[in-house]
Design a protein around this motif. Structure first.
Motif, PDB file in Angstrom:
ATOM      1  N   ALA A  89       9.581  -3.865   4.737  1.00 37.90           N
ATOM      2  CA  ALA A  89       9.364  -3.038   3.484  1.00 37.90           C
ATOM      3  C   ALA A  89       7.915  -3.632   2.933  1.00 37.90           C
ATOM      4  CB  ALA A  89      10.400  -3.871   2.495  1.00 37.90           C
ATOM      5  N   VAL A  90       7.487  -2.616   2.232  1.00 35.64           N
ATOM      6  CA  VAL A  90       6.228  -2.679   1.771  1.00 35.64           C
ATOM      7  C   VAL A  90       6.058  -2.482   0.396  1.00 35.64           C
ATOM      8  CG1 VAL A  90       3.905  -1.602   1.826  1.00 35.64           C
ATOM      9  CG2 VAL A  90       5.214  -1.678   4.009  1.00 35.64           C
ATOM     10  N   VAL A  91       5.382  -3.216  -0.502  1.00 35.03           N
ATOM     11  CA  VAL A  91       4.955  -3.243  -1.684  1.00 35.03           C
ATOM     12  C   VAL A  91       3.418  -3.100  -2.027  1.00 35.03           C
ATOM     13  CG1 VAL A  91       5.092  -4.491  -3.935  1.00 35.03           C
ATOM     14  CG2 VAL A  91       6.822  -4.917  -2.247  1.00 35.03           C
ATOM     15  N   SER A  92       3.027  -1.960  -2.388  1.00 32.42           N
ATOM     16  CA  SER A  92       1.703  -1.583  -2.620  1.00 32.42           C
ATOM     17  C   SER A  92       1.320  -1.235  -4.096  1.00 32.42           C
ATOM     18  CB  SER A  92       1.444  -0.270  -1.810  1.00 32.42           C
ATOM     19  OG  SER A  92       0.027  -0.079  -1.972  1.00 32.42           O
ATOM     20  N   LYS A  93       0.034  -1.992  -4.405  1.00 30.47           N
ATOM     21  CA  LYS A  93      -0.362  -1.696  -5.751  1.00 30.47           C
ATOM     22  C   LYS A  93      -1.575  -1.211  -5.863  1.00 30.47           C
ATOM     23  CE  LYS A  93      -1.242  -4.278  -9.910  1.00 30.47           C
ATOM     24  NZ  LYS A  93      -1.359  -5.812 -10.574  1.00 30.47           N
ATOM     25  N   GLY A  94      -1.618   0.186  -6.612  1.00 29.26           N
ATOM     26  CA  GLY A  94      -3.049   0.652  -6.790  1.00 29.26           C
ATOM     27  C   GLY A  94      -3.484   0.163  -8.013  1.00 29.26           C
ATOM     28  N   VAL A  95      -4.853   0.075  -7.996  1.00 30.11           N
ATOM     29  CA  VAL A  95      -5.433  -0.323  -9.345  1.00 30.11           C
ATOM     30  C   VAL A  95      -6.730   0.575  -9.453  1.00 30.11           C
ATOM     31  CG1 VAL A  95      -6.503  -2.056 -10.682  1.00 30.11           C
ATOM     32  CG2 VAL A  95      -4.551  -2.718  -9.127  1.00 30.11           C
ATOM     33  N   ALA A  96      -7.088   1.392 -10.473  1.00 28.15           N
ATOM     34  CA  ALA A  96      -7.953   2.079 -10.913  1.00 28.15           C
ATOM     35  C   ALA A  96      -8.355   1.843 -12.292  1.00 28.15           C
ATOM     36  CB  ALA A  96      -7.792   3.563 -10.657  1.00 28.15           C
ATOM     37  N   ALA A  97      -9.593   1.282 -12.586  1.00 32.71           N
ATOM     38  CA  ALA A  97     -10.083   1.078 -13.902  1.00 32.71           C
ATOM     39  C   ALA A  97      -8.801   0.129 -14.578  1.00 32.71           C
ATOM     40  CB  ALA A  97     -10.219   2.122 -14.967  1.00 32.71           C
ATOM     41  N   ASN A  98      -8.310   0.238 -15.752  1.00 29.25           N
ATOM     42  CA  ASN A  98      -7.304  -0.535 -16.260  1.00 29.25           C
ATOM     43  C   ASN A  98      -5.983  -0.005 -15.927  1.00 29.25           C
ATOM     44  OD1 ASN A  98      -7.513   1.744 -17.801  1.00 29.25           O
ATOM     45  ND2 ASN A  98      -7.640   0.568 -19.872  1.00 29.25           N
ATOM     46  N   GLN A  99      -5.917   0.854 -15.071  1.00 29.69           N
ATOM     47  CA  GLN A  99      -4.380   1.403 -14.852  1.00 29.69           C
ATOM     48  C   GLN A  99      -3.982   1.067 -13.608  1.00 29.69           C
ATOM     49  OE1 GLN A  99      -2.765   3.714 -16.926  1.00 29.69           O
ATOM     50  NE2 GLN A  99      -4.264   3.185 -18.436  1.00 29.69           N
ATOM     51  N   SER A 100      -2.878   0.785 -13.365  1.00 26.04           N
ATOM     52  CA  SER A 100      -2.269   0.211 -11.894  1.00 26.04           C
ATOM     53  C   SER A 100      -0.788   0.953 -11.818  1.00 26.04           C
ATOM     54  CB  SER A 100      -2.036  -1.154 -11.847  1.00 26.04           C
ATOM     55  OG  SER A 100      -1.054  -1.519 -12.814  1.00 26.04           O
ATOM     56  N   HIS A 101      -0.418   0.976 -10.554  1.00 27.37           N
ATOM     57  CA  HIS A 101       0.744   1.742 -10.020  1.00 27.37           C
ATOM     58  C   HIS A 101       1.234   1.042  -8.914  1.00 27.37           C
ATOM     59  CE1 HIS A 101       3.753   4.809  -9.808  1.00 27.37           C
ATOM     60  NE2 HIS A 101       3.564   5.097  -8.576  1.00 27.37           N
ATOM     61  N   THR A 102       2.488   0.735  -8.827  1.00 21.60           N
ATOM     62  CA  THR A 102       3.276  -0.007  -7.632  1.00 21.60           C
ATOM     63  C   THR A 102       4.261   0.887  -6.828  1.00 21.60           C
ATOM     64  OG1 THR A 102       2.980  -2.019  -8.799  1.00 21.60           O
ATOM     65  CG2 THR A 102       4.470  -1.970  -6.922  1.00 21.60           C
ATOM     66  N   VAL A 103       4.019   1.064  -5.700  1.00 20.35           N
ATOM     67  CA  VAL A 103       4.908   1.642  -4.967  1.00 20.35           C
ATOM     68  C   VAL A 103       5.738   0.665  -4.007  1.00 20.35           C
ATOM     69  CG1 VAL A 103       5.142   3.184  -2.745  1.00 20.35           C
ATOM     70  CG2 VAL A 103       3.571   3.685  -4.760  1.00 20.35           C
ATOM     71  N   ASN A 104       6.927   0.800  -3.899  1.00 19.72           N
ATOM     72  CA  ASN A 104       7.942  -0.066  -3.106  1.00 19.72           C
ATOM     73  C   ASN A 104       8.569   0.697  -2.125  1.00 19.72           C
ATOM     74  OD1 ASN A 104       7.754  -2.613  -4.537  1.00 19.72           O
ATOM     75  ND2 ASN A 104       8.993  -1.560  -6.206  1.00 19.72           N
ATOM     76  N   ARG A 105       8.566   0.347  -0.836  1.00 27.06           N
ATOM     77  CA  ARG A 105       9.069   1.208   0.298  1.00 27.06           C
ATOM     78  C   ARG A 105       9.995   0.456   1.103  1.00 27.06           C
ATOM     79  NH1 ARG A 105       4.301   5.186   2.658  1.00 27.06           N
ATOM     80  NH2 ARG A 105       4.025   6.590   1.070  1.00 27.06           N
ATOM     81  N   LYS A 106      10.941   0.933   1.478  1.00 28.61           N
ATOM     82  CA  LYS A 106      11.786   0.371   2.231  1.00 28.61           C
ATOM     83  C   LYS A 106      11.251   0.357   4.056  1.00 28.61           C
ATOM     84  CE  LYS A 106      15.772   0.554  -0.628  1.00 28.61           C
ATOM     85  NZ  LYS A 106      17.339   1.273  -0.732  1.00 28.61           N
ATOM     86  N   ALA A 107      11.708  -0.246   4.943  1.00 32.60           N
ATOM     87  CA  ALA A 107      11.046  -0.144   6.149  1.00 32.60           C
ATOM     88  C   ALA A 107      11.652   1.389   6.761  1.00 32.60           C
ATOM     89  CB  ALA A 107      11.826  -1.007   7.115  1.00 32.60           C
ATOM     90  N   GLY A 108      10.698   2.075   7.288  1.00 35.36           N
ATOM     91  CA  GLY A 108      11.140   3.441   7.785  1.00 35.36           C
ATOM     92  C   GLY A 108      11.020   4.529   6.776  1.00 35.36           C
ATOM     93  N   GLN A 109      10.665   4.194   5.380  1.00 35.84           N
ATOM     94  CA  GLN A 109      10.571   5.452   4.521  1.00 35.84           C
ATOM     95  C   GLN A 109       9.282   5.754   4.681  1.00 35.84           C
ATOM     96  OE1 GLN A 109      11.601   3.832   0.523  1.00 35.84           O
ATOM     97  NE2 GLN A 109      12.130   5.544  -0.353  1.00 35.84           N
ATOM     98  N   ARG A 110       9.185   7.018   3.964  1.00 33.74           N
ATOM     99  CA  ARG A 110       7.955   7.668   3.769  1.00 33.74           C
ATOM    100  C   ARG A 110       7.573   8.048   2.493  1.00 33.74           C
ATOM    101  NH1 ARG A 110       3.215   6.902   6.353  1.00 33.74           N
ATOM    102  NH2 ARG A 110       3.969   6.272   8.375  1.00 33.74           N
TER     103      ARG A 110
END
Length: 110
Positions: A89-110
């Motif tokens: 499982a992957v947890v990815s957090k993107g940060v740009a300036a003062n904004q952020s977004h988190t993506v949670n993916r299960k194994a094998g999910q695109r």
């Protein structure tokens, strides 16, 4: 019959024009700010998705292990942080300036 404008009439017209100019200027500034925030939010989403894709690729190659975290170098618009959880499982957090977004993916999910 008098022709022309009176001084109070001209002053009122100038005041009305100035007030209209201020209102339009404030509206444009608010719109510019909203566009900048939306641009940074979109960049954060793209960075989070890119980070999740990168982490899944690295995990498939065996370069990223379960429980490991990674922070990308600073790009022009921001960075991403990824954490590989159990079972891929992957947890990815993107940060740009003062904004952020988190993506949670299960194994094998695109």
């Amino acid at each position: 019959m008098r022709r022309g404008f009176s001084l109070p009439g001209v002053m009122a017209l100038c005041l009305f024009t100035f007030a209209l100019f201020l209102a339009l200027s404030q509206a444009l500034e608010m719109n510019r700010h909203r566009l900048a925030v939306a641009k940074h939010r979109e960049a954060a989403v793209w960075l989070a998705v890119s980070g999740a894709d990168w982490a899944q690729t690295q995990a498939a190659k065996g370069r990223l292990k379960s429980g490991q975290t990674f922070r990308s170098p600073d790009f022009q618009q921001g960075y991403f942080e990824v954490r590989l959880g159990p079972n891929g499982a992957v947890v990815s957090k993107g940060v740009a300036a003062n904004q952020s977004h988190t993506v949670n993916r299960k194994a094998g999910q695109r």
